[in-house]
Design a protein around this motif. Sequence first.
Motif, short mmCIF file in Angstrom:
data_model
loop_
_atom_site.label_atom_id
_atom_site.label_comp_id
_atom_site.label_asym_id
_atom_site.label_seq_id
_atom_site.Cartn_x
_atom_site.Cartn_y
_atom_site.Cartn_z
N HIS A 191 1.39 10.14 -4.25
CA HIS A 191 2.11 11.31 -3.76
C HIS A 191 2.69 12.18 -4.88
O HIS A 191 2.60 13.41 -4.81
CB HIS A 191 3.19 10.92 -2.75
N PRO A 192 3.26 11.59 -5.94
CA PRO A 192 3.72 12.46 -7.03
C PRO A 192 2.58 13.29 -7.64
O PRO A 192 2.77 14.47 -7.94
CB PRO A 192 4.31 11.47 -8.06
N ALA A 193 1.41 12.70 -7.80
CA ALA A 193 0.27 13.44 -8.35
C ALA A 193 -0.23 14.49 -7.37
O ALA A 193 -0.72 15.55 -7.77
CB ALA A 193 -0.86 12.47 -8.69
N ALA A 194 -0.10 14.22 -6.07
CA ALA A 194 -0.61 15.13 -5.05
C ALA A 194 0.29 16.34 -4.83
O ALA A 194 -0.16 17.35 -4.28
CB ALA A 194 -0.82 14.39 -3.74
N ARG A 195 1.55 16.25 -5.22
CA ARG A 195 2.48 17.37 -4.98
C ARG A 195 1.94 18.69 -5.54
O ARG A 195 1.99 19.71 -4.87
CB ARG A 195 3.85 17.08 -5.59
N SER A 196 1.44 18.66 -6.77
CA SER A 196 0.96 19.90 -7.38
C SER A 196 -0.45 20.27 -6.91
O SER A 196 -0.87 21.41 -7.09
CB SER A 196 0.98 19.78 -8.90
N LYS A 197 -1.15 19.32 -6.32
CA LYS A 197 -2.53 19.56 -5.89
C LYS A 197 -2.62 19.97 -4.43
O LYS A 197 -3.28 20.93 -4.08
CB LYS A 197 -3.41 18.33 -6.10
N ALA A 198 -1.96 19.20 -3.56
CA ALA A 198 -2.04 19.43 -2.12
C ALA A 198 -0.86 20.21 -1.58
O ALA A 198 -0.91 20.73 -0.47
CB ALA A 198 -2.16 18.10 -1.38
N GLY A 199 0.22 20.26 -2.34
CA GLY A 199 1.39 21.03 -1.92
C GLY A 199 2.55 20.17 -1.48
O GLY A 199 2.37 19.06 -0.96
N GLU A 200 3.72 20.70 -1.69
CA GLU A 200 4.97 20.01 -1.36
C GLU A 200 5.05 19.67 0.13
O GLU A 200 5.46 18.57 0.50
CB GLU A 200 6.14 20.92 -1.75
N HIS A 232 0.83 -1.21 0.00
CA HIS A 232 0.00 0.00 0.00
C HIS A 232 0.87 1.26 0.00
O HIS A 232 0.68 2.16 -0.83
CB HIS A 232 -0.93 -0.02 1.23
N GLU A 233 1.82 1.31 0.91
CA GLU A 233 2.67 2.50 1.00
C GLU A 233 3.56 2.66 -0.23
O GLU A 233 3.76 3.77 -0.72
CB GLU A 233 3.51 2.48 2.28
N ALA A 234 4.10 1.56 -0.73
CA ALA A 234 4.93 1.65 -1.93
C ALA A 234 4.13 2.19 -3.11
O ALA A 234 4.62 3.04 -3.87
CB ALA A 234 5.53 0.28 -2.26
N ALA A 235 2.91 1.72 -3.27
CA ALA A 235 2.07 2.20 -4.37
C ALA A 235 1.71 3.67 -4.20
O ALA A 235 1.70 4.43 -5.17
CB ALA A 235 0.80 1.34 -4.47
N GLU A 236 1.42 4.08 -2.97
CA GLU A 236 1.14 5.50 -2.74
C GLU A 236 2.36 6.35 -3.11
O GLU A 236 2.22 7.40 -3.73
CB GLU A 236 0.78 5.76 -1.28
N GLU A 237 3.54 5.87 -2.73
CA GLU A 237 4.76 6.62 -3.02
C GLU A 237 5.04 6.71 -4.51
O GLU A 237 5.59 7.70 -4.99
CB GLU A 237 5.94 5.99 -2.28
N THR A 296 10.88 7.28 -7.66
CA THR A 296 12.02 6.73 -8.39
C THR A 296 12.67 5.59 -7.62
O THR A 296 12.95 4.53 -8.20
CB THR A 296 13.05 7.84 -8.67
N ALA A 297 12.91 5.77 -6.35
CA ALA A 297 13.53 4.72 -5.53
C ALA A 297 12.65 3.47 -5.52
O ALA A 297 13.14 2.35 -5.65
CB ALA A 297 13.76 5.21 -4.11
N GLU A 332 5.51 15.92 1.61
CA GLU A 332 6.74 15.61 2.36
C GLU A 332 6.42 15.12 3.78
O GLU A 332 7.09 14.21 4.29
CB GLU A 332 7.66 16.83 2.40
N ALA A 333 5.41 15.70 4.40
CA ALA A 333 5.01 15.24 5.74
C ALA A 333 4.50 13.80 5.68
O ALA A 333 4.81 12.98 6.55
CB ALA A 333 3.94 16.17 6.32
N ARG A 334 3.71 13.46 4.64
CA ARG A 334 3.22 12.08 4.50
C ARG A 334 4.38 11.11 4.26
O ARG A 334 4.41 10.01 4.80
CB ARG A 334 2.22 11.94 3.35
N LEU A 335 5.34 11.52 3.43
CA LEU A 335 6.50 10.65 3.17
C LEU A 335 7.31 10.43 4.44
O LEU A 335 7.80 9.32 4.68
CB LEU A 335 7.37 11.25 2.07
#
Length: 187
Positions: free
Chosen positions: A58-67, A49-54, A159-160, A71-74
């Motif tokens: 999360h990449p899609a959410a960066r521009s929507k919810a903010g950096e 679950h977490e790997a798929a979110e990452e 990427t990782a 970063e806090a979720r990561l």
Amino acid sequence: MSTATEQDVIDLLLAQHNQIKTMFAEVAAARGERRRELFNDLVRLLAVHEAAEEQVVHPAARSKAGEEVVEARLHEEDEAKHALSDLYDLGVDHPEFDARLAALEKAVVDHATHEEREEFPRLRQETSPERLRRMAGAVRVAEAISPTRPHPGAGESATANMLVGPPVAVFDRIRDVVRDWRQSNKD
């Protein structure tokens, strides 16, 4: 209820959050071999679950919810990976297991609540329904090739996860099959 092809990524993740919460309660209530089996299932679900979110969300959410939100979720996910890995190494029979499981559950539920309040509403508001459905498909694919155990040293970036995830996932799945075979063939 919608079919898997109609389900969007947010509905998929909300259903998984509910499944994770239920699994924590089941592990806490179980004993013996059943507890070990349930905990292994929980570890697997949390890891994929977490790997798929990452990789996808999360990449899609960066521009929507903010950096800052992403970063806090990561950061929360990284802390949870370490705690889950430590708990896995500790084992379900260890005297500290219950207390550590409860602490991990609180951290995971808090993390899910943050996603549900800070990330998901912005994604739903600013992303087309079709893209949200395609993201659900991408999450399912990412989960299918993700490691089944936490690997805290691998990193949290998309990427990782894409570089390290598939080879580690193969190794994890082989370990899972061998573990399950051994447990089913005990005398």
